[in-house]
Design a protein around this motif. Structure first.
Motif, PDB file in Angstrom:
ATOM      1  N   UNK A 138     -26.622   8.616  -5.870  1.00  0.00           N
ATOM      2  CA  UNK A 138     -25.610   9.538  -6.392  1.00  0.00           C
ATOM      3  C   UNK A 138     -26.320  10.862  -6.625  1.00  0.00           C
ATOM      4  N   UNK A 139     -25.895  11.898  -5.908  1.00  0.00           N
ATOM      5  CA  UNK A 139     -26.503  13.211  -6.109  1.00  0.00           C
ATOM      6  C   UNK A 139     -26.173  13.722  -7.504  1.00  0.00           C
ATOM      7  N   UNK A 152     -31.387  12.730  -6.994  1.00  0.00           N
ATOM      8  CA  UNK A 152     -30.446  11.609  -7.014  1.00  0.00           C
ATOM      9  C   UNK A 152     -30.825  10.614  -8.089  1.00  0.00           C
ATOM     10  N   UNK A 153     -29.825   9.876  -8.526  1.00  0.00           N
ATOM     11  CA  UNK A 153     -30.019   8.714  -9.377  1.00  0.00           C
ATOM     12  C   UNK A 153     -29.337   7.539  -8.682  1.00  0.00           C
ATOM     13  N   UNK A 154     -29.638   6.313  -9.064  1.00  0.00           N
ATOM     14  CA  UNK A 154     -28.944   5.179  -8.443  1.00  0.00           C
ATOM     15  C   UNK A 154     -27.452   5.201  -8.774  1.00  0.00           C
ATOM     16  N   UNK A 155     -26.654   4.708  -7.852  1.00  0.00           N
ATOM     17  CA  UNK A 155     -25.246   4.495  -8.168  1.00  0.00           C
ATOM     18  C   UNK A 155     -25.110   3.353  -9.155  1.00  0.00           C
ATOM     19  N   UNK A 156     -25.904   2.297  -8.950  1.00  0.00           N
ATOM     20  CA  UNK A 156     -25.888   1.130  -9.843  1.00  0.00           C
ATOM     21  C   UNK A 156     -27.306   0.638 -10.030  1.00  0.00           C
ATOM     22  N   UNK A 157     -27.534  -0.098 -11.122  1.00  0.00           N
ATOM     23  CA  UNK A 157     -28.818  -0.755 -11.366  1.00  0.00           C
ATOM     24  C   UNK A 157     -28.580  -1.937 -12.294  1.00  0.00           C
ATOM     25  N   UNK A 158     -29.483  -2.895 -12.245  1.00  0.00           N
ATOM     26  CA  UNK A 158     -29.322  -4.111 -13.045  1.00  0.00           C
ATOM     27  C   UNK A 158     -29.320  -3.805 -14.533  1.00  0.00           C
ATOM     28  N   UNK A 159     -30.066  -2.775 -14.955  1.00  0.00           N
ATOM     29  CA  UNK A 159     -30.153  -2.473 -16.386  1.00  0.00           C
ATOM     30  C   UNK A 159     -29.096  -1.482 -16.850  1.00  0.00           C
ATOM     31  N   UNK A 215     -28.860   1.647 -16.559  1.00  0.00           N
ATOM     32  CA  UNK A 215     -29.496   2.785 -17.214  1.00  0.00           C
ATOM     33  C   UNK A 215     -28.905   4.102 -16.764  1.00  0.00           C
ATOM     34  N   UNK A 216     -29.770   4.998 -16.287  1.00  0.00           N
ATOM     35  CA  UNK A 216     -29.320   6.320 -15.837  1.00  0.00           C
ATOM     36  C   UNK A 216     -28.761   6.178 -14.421  1.00  0.00           C
ATOM     37  N   UNK A 217     -27.508   5.761 -14.356  1.00  0.00           N
ATOM     38  CA  UNK A 217     -26.855   5.472 -13.079  1.00  0.00           C
ATOM     39  C   UNK A 217     -25.451   6.085 -13.083  1.00  0.00           C
TER      40      UNK A 217
END
Length: 290
Positions: free
Chosen positions: A205-206, A169-176, A178-180
């Motif tokens: 997020x899968x 998984x990766x984040x759905x959202x992030x402050x930077x 990035x890979x989201x």
């Protein structure tokens, strides 16, 4: 109008899906099924619009799609547009089997990515009588082919899960940003803060979703819509050209409402936008309820 809520569960295949049914104080005009943005859960935009419709006299269901929130299904956090359309079909089947709604028309409302998902569900399901898309995202896969590298990333993630049992998984959202999944500052300001990050929401997020999301085409459903359609959008929402192309392709009775928004995400929680969109949707839905 006083609105009450009750749990509503149903199945798709072997998985139980969990929803919340919003009920008006009187006999509902129709029953609505709602769906929301990428990675979202029933307590976010889908529930907000379900509540708004209930305030206007409709029974309305918001639910956690398969692999999200309280619903079952693996791999967790898999964003599969075609699968989500199938979830909607299962929800409709369950609603029409409920004694409270056997004689009620079914209507549909989708928000953001849910507008595209709902378009596929409605085009494929003759049981739906009308459809409203609110700040809908209607991908045009034919004109915007998927990046092979992104598809390969999704395929490899799926193969690794099948080999190891581990869901990448990766984040759905992030402050930077990035890979989201959603590299939008306004998305982080909603999902990444107390504004929208409800307890049932997972910021994930899968990666194997990339086998599904880049190739999903909502535009093909536009010509197949056979029921009245309402487009609610803004010049500052996501991809107005896709919304215009979708609307132009629809051949069934249609209407459009262009509102003034800050961006995309304020359609999720700005009472002014929600009220105007819900008023227009309710007018459409009353027309088909007779």
């Amino acid at each position: 109008m006083t609105v009450s809520t009750v749990p509503f569960t149903f199945a798709r295949a072997d998985d139980q899906l969990v929803g919340t049914l919003y009920l008006p104080s009187g006999d509902p005009t129709a029953v609505a099924v709602t769906t929301g943005p990428l990675t979202s859960v029933k307590e976010q935009a889908a529930g907000v619009y379900a509540a708004a419709l209930a305030e206007r006299g409709f029974a309305a269901l918001a639910f956690d799609h398969r692999t999200f929130g309280e619903s079952e299904g693996v791999p967790r956090q898999l964003e599969d547009p075609v699968g989500k359309a199938a979830d909607i079909g299962a929800a409709i089947t369950a609603l029409l089997a409920d004694p409270r709604f056997i004689d009620k028309p079914v209507v549909a409302l989708g928000v953001c990515a849910g507008g595209g998902y709902m378009s596929r569900a409605v085009a494929d399901d003759p049981r739906v009588r009308a459809f409203a898309g609110v700040a809908g995202v209607y991908p045009d896969a034919a004109a915007n082919p998927a990046d092979p590298a992104v598809l390969e990333r999704g395929r490899l993630a799926r193969e690794r899960r099948l080999e190891t049992g581990v869901v990448e998984t990766i984040p759905a959202v992030a402050a930077d940003n990035g890979d989201v999944a959603m590299p939008l500052t306004e998305a982080f300001e909603y999902y990444g803060t107390s504004r929208g990050a409800v307890p049932n929401y997972t910021n994930g997020f899968a990666v194997e979703s990339y086998e599904h999301t880049p190739v999903f085409d909502a535009q093909e459903a536009a010509a197949r819509l056979a029921v009245p359609f309402l487009l609610v959008h803004s010049e500052n929402a996501l991809v107005p050209p896709w919304a215009r192309k979708f609307y132009a392709t629809v051949t069934s009775p249609k209407s459009e409402l262009w509102l003034e928004s800050v961006g995309q995400i304020d359609f999720y929680d700005d009472p002014r936008l929600i009220g105007q969109a819900a008023d227009a949707a309710a007018e459409l839905f009353r027309g088909v309820a007779g």
